[in-house]
Design an enzyme around this catalytic site. Sequence first.
Site, PDB file in Angstrom:
ATOM      1  N   PHE A  40      95.343  79.527  94.837  1.00  0.00           N
ATOM      2  CA  PHE A  40      94.752  78.500  95.687  1.00  0.00           C
ATOM      3  C   PHE A  40      95.802  77.705  96.447  1.00  0.00           C
ATOM      4  O   PHE A  40      95.675  77.445  97.632  1.00  0.00           O
ATOM      5  CB  PHE A  40      93.948  77.522  94.824  1.00  0.00           C
ATOM      6  CG  PHE A  40      92.480  77.804  94.840  1.00  0.00           C
ATOM      7  CD1 PHE A  40      91.933  78.730  95.707  1.00  0.00           C
ATOM      8  CD2 PHE A  40      91.634  77.121  93.985  1.00  0.00           C
ATOM      9  CE1 PHE A  40      90.575  78.984  95.719  1.00  0.00           C
ATOM     10  CE2 PHE A  40      90.273  77.360  93.992  1.00  0.00           C
ATOM     11  CZ  PHE A  40      89.745  78.293  94.852  1.00  0.00           C
ATOM     12  N   ASP A 109      88.564  86.726  88.122  1.00  0.00           N
ATOM     13  CA  ASP A 109      88.766  88.070  88.667  1.00  0.00           C
ATOM     14  C   ASP A 109      88.513  89.210  87.683  1.00  0.00           C
ATOM     15  O   ASP A 109      88.668  90.376  88.042  1.00  0.00           O
ATOM     16  CB  ASP A 109      90.187  88.179  89.246  1.00  0.00           C
ATOM     17  CG  ASP A 109      91.273  87.840  88.228  1.00  0.00           C
ATOM     18  OD1 ASP A 109      91.058  88.022  87.007  1.00  0.00           O
ATOM     19  OD2 ASP A 109      92.353  87.378  88.651  1.00  0.00           O
ATOM     20  N   HIS A 126      85.729  79.001  84.596  1.00  0.00           N
ATOM     21  CA  HIS A 126      85.202  78.897  85.955  1.00  0.00           C
ATOM     22  C   HIS A 126      84.356  80.102  86.361  1.00  0.00           C
ATOM     23  O   HIS A 126      84.161  80.358  87.545  1.00  0.00           O
ATOM     24  CB  HIS A 126      86.353  78.683  86.946  1.00  0.00           C
ATOM     25  CG  HIS A 126      87.082  77.389  86.724  1.00  0.00           C
ATOM     26  ND1 HIS A 126      88.371  77.154  87.152  1.00  0.00           N
ATOM     27  CD2 HIS A 126      86.693  76.241  86.117  1.00  0.00           C
ATOM     28  CE1 HIS A 126      88.740  75.919  86.816  1.00  0.00           C
ATOM     29  NE2 HIS A 126      87.742  75.354  86.179  1.00  0.00           N
ATOM     30  N   CYS A 159      66.749  84.734  94.848  1.00  0.00           N
ATOM     31  CA  CYS A 159      66.383  85.425  93.615  1.00  0.00           C
ATOM     32  C   CYS A 159      65.016  86.099  93.755  1.00  0.00           C
ATOM     33  O   CYS A 159      64.070  85.514  94.286  1.00  0.00           O
ATOM     34  CB  CYS A 159      66.366  84.417  92.466  1.00  0.00           C
ATOM     35  SG  CYS A 159      65.899  85.119  90.887  1.00  0.00           S
ATOM     36  N   ILE A 243     105.961  85.165  86.666  1.00  0.00           N
ATOM     37  CA  ILE A 243     105.218  85.503  85.444  1.00  0.00           C
ATOM     38  C   ILE A 243     105.432  86.965  85.048  1.00  0.00           C
ATOM     39  O   ILE A 243     105.661  87.268  83.875  1.00  0.00           O
ATOM     40  CB  ILE A 243     103.711  85.219  85.650  1.00  0.00           C
ATOM     41  CG1 ILE A 243     103.492  83.712  85.779  1.00  0.00           C
ATOM     42  CG2 ILE A 243     102.879  85.796  84.511  1.00  0.00           C
ATOM     43  CD1 ILE A 243     102.175  83.332  86.413  1.00  0.00           C
TER      44      ILE A 243
HETATM   45  P1  NAD Z   1      96.547  77.240  91.470  1.00  0.00           P
HETATM   46  O1  NAD Z   1      96.549  78.039  92.723  1.00  0.00           O
HETATM   47  O2  NAD Z   1      96.256  75.788  91.554  1.00  0.00           O
HETATM   48  O3  NAD Z   1      97.955  77.379  90.748  1.00  0.00           O
HETATM   49  C1  NAD Z   1      98.597  78.617  90.588  1.00  0.00           C
HETATM   50  C2  NAD Z   1     100.013  78.321  90.174  1.00  0.00           C
HETATM   51  O4  NAD Z   1     100.646  79.538  89.869  1.00  0.00           O
HETATM   52  C3  NAD Z   1     100.834  77.630  91.257  1.00  0.00           C
HETATM   53  O5  NAD Z   1     101.498  76.515  90.710  1.00  0.00           O
HETATM   54  C4  NAD Z   1     101.821  78.717  91.726  1.00  0.00           C
HETATM   55  O6  NAD Z   1     103.067  78.176  92.111  1.00  0.00           O
HETATM   56  C5  NAD Z   1     101.935  79.559  90.468  1.00  0.00           C
HETATM   57  N1  NAD Z   1     102.250  80.975  90.712  1.00  0.00           N
HETATM   58  C6  NAD Z   1     101.691  81.815  91.637  1.00  0.00           C
HETATM   59  N2  NAD Z   1     102.186  83.054  91.509  1.00  0.00           N
HETATM   60  C7  NAD Z   1     103.105  83.008  90.510  1.00  0.00           C
HETATM   61  C8  NAD Z   1     103.968  83.974  89.911  1.00  0.00           C
HETATM   62  N3  NAD Z   1     103.970  85.263  90.297  1.00  0.00           N
HETATM   63  N4  NAD Z   1     104.784  83.567  88.908  1.00  0.00           N
HETATM   64  C9  NAD Z   1     104.788  82.267  88.489  1.00  0.00           C
HETATM   65  N5  NAD Z   1     103.985  81.326  89.007  1.00  0.00           N
HETATM   66  C10 NAD Z   1     103.141  81.684  89.997  1.00  0.00           C
HETATM   67  O7  NAD Z   1      95.568  77.956  90.449  1.00  0.00           O
HETATM   68  P2  NAD Z   1      94.819  77.385  89.150  1.00  0.00           P
HETATM   69  O8  NAD Z   1      95.635  76.353  88.477  1.00  0.00           O
HETATM   70  O9  NAD Z   1      94.370  78.596  88.425  1.00  0.00           O
HETATM   71  O10 NAD Z   1      93.537  76.624  89.720  1.00  0.00           O
HETATM   72  C11 NAD Z   1      92.834  77.125  90.795  1.00  0.00           C
HETATM   73  C12 NAD Z   1      91.362  77.492  90.563  1.00  0.00           C
HETATM   74  O11 NAD Z   1      91.146  78.544  91.481  1.00  0.00           O
HETATM   75  C13 NAD Z   1      91.008  78.109  89.279  1.00  0.00           C
HETATM   76  O12 NAD Z   1      90.106  77.251  88.721  1.00  0.00           O
HETATM   77  C14 NAD Z   1      90.294  79.427  89.581  1.00  0.00           C
HETATM   78  O13 NAD Z   1      88.934  79.327  89.240  1.00  0.00           O
HETATM   79  C15 NAD Z   1      90.370  79.610  91.022  1.00  0.00           C
HETATM   80  N6  NAD Z   1      91.068  80.836  91.511  1.00  0.00           N
HETATM   81  C16 NAD Z   1      91.071  81.987  90.774  1.00  0.00           C
HETATM   82  C17 NAD Z   1      91.748  83.119  91.222  1.00  0.00           C
HETATM   83  C18 NAD Z   1      91.697  84.366  90.370  1.00  0.00           C
HETATM   84  O14 NAD Z   1      90.761  84.564  89.608  1.00  0.00           O
HETATM   85  N7  NAD Z   1      92.715  85.230  90.429  1.00  0.00           N
HETATM   86  C19 NAD Z   1      92.439  83.083  92.431  1.00  0.00           C
HETATM   87  C20 NAD Z   1      92.424  81.891  93.195  1.00  0.00           C
HETATM   88  C21 NAD Z   1      91.729  80.765  92.709  1.00  0.00           C
END
Ligand code: NAD
Length: 253
Positions: A40, A109, A126, A159, A243
């Site tokens: 996000f 996801d 979520h 629905c 990560i």
């Molecule tokens: P966020 O986007 O707020 O934070 C993600 C964090 O991960 C950031 O601080 C970023 O710097 C870090 N990051 C990104 N890639 C990285 C990597 N390869 N290595 C290390 N750090 C990395 O996301 P959040 O805290 O999960 O909150 C956002 C909300 O958005 C969630 O509640 C979720 O429901 C939703 N969301 C989900 C997805 C998914 O399911 N993949 C994707 C986008 C948003």
Amino acid sequence: MIASDLRSGVERLGVMIAESSVIVPFTGAGISTECGIPDFRSPGGLWTRNRPIPFADFVASSDARDEAWRRRFAMEPAFAAARPGRGHRALASLYKADKIPAIVTQNIDNLHQVSGFAADHVVELHGNTTYARCIGCGQAYDLPWVRQRFDAAGTAPDCMICAEPVKTATISFGQAMPEDAMRRAAELAQQCDLFLAIGSSLVVWPAAGFPLMARNSGAKLVIINNEPTEQDDIADLVIRHDIGETLGPFVGN
Ligand code: NAD
């Protein structure tokens, strides 16, 4: 303590994992960026392109519902192509080794399930975007069902049972949190001896309360994120690196 470099962070994490018997991971969008799903808040993240549609707008406006579904369909190639990354696979290895009883995720996801976690052992705060639900009666629908009707009518379907709107099975801003998932996440946070917050900016509440809850209940807290978070100060170990690189060494055979 902030790890001075990736290698010492991985070493210290390895020791903490070996010393723990109940590990609970708590994941955010950052674990899935290497799988091609944007997060996000990073540059290029979803928010830099589209403001989220609050739940009240989705309920009130058919235009908002159409827009929400158009955005979801636009993301489908990325979601459909995504495969678990090194982070997902490392956690699945620890789950297989009985170190992890269940995982708490903010992600929608489905990649933890694909990586090998039983659906019952993925606590989704979520929700899940790989299917849809009626917001009235809860009836589940698959996405091709929604897509077909959207394409035929040019508007989002309601629905078949109760005629209320159909939405991805996710929790939007302003929508009630799922009670059962919140209760299970709290139990896991309170019962573990190691809590791993991975790839979350820790700014979305109430989900961001779980690392703090675990720490207050006596668990060690590790934060793995490539940028600072507001909870770094209370963590026993902060690994401010990628990560996949951090967790890659923990992927089992
Ligand atoms: P966020 O986007 O707020 O934070 C993600 C964090 O991960 C950031 O601080 C970023 O710097 C870090 N990051 C990104 N890639 C990285 C990597 N390869 N290595 C290390 N750090 C990395 O996301 P959040 O805290 O999960 O909150 C956002 C909300 O958005 C969630 O509640 C979720 O429901 C939703 N969301 C989900 C997805 C998914 O399911 N993949 C994707 C986008 C948003």
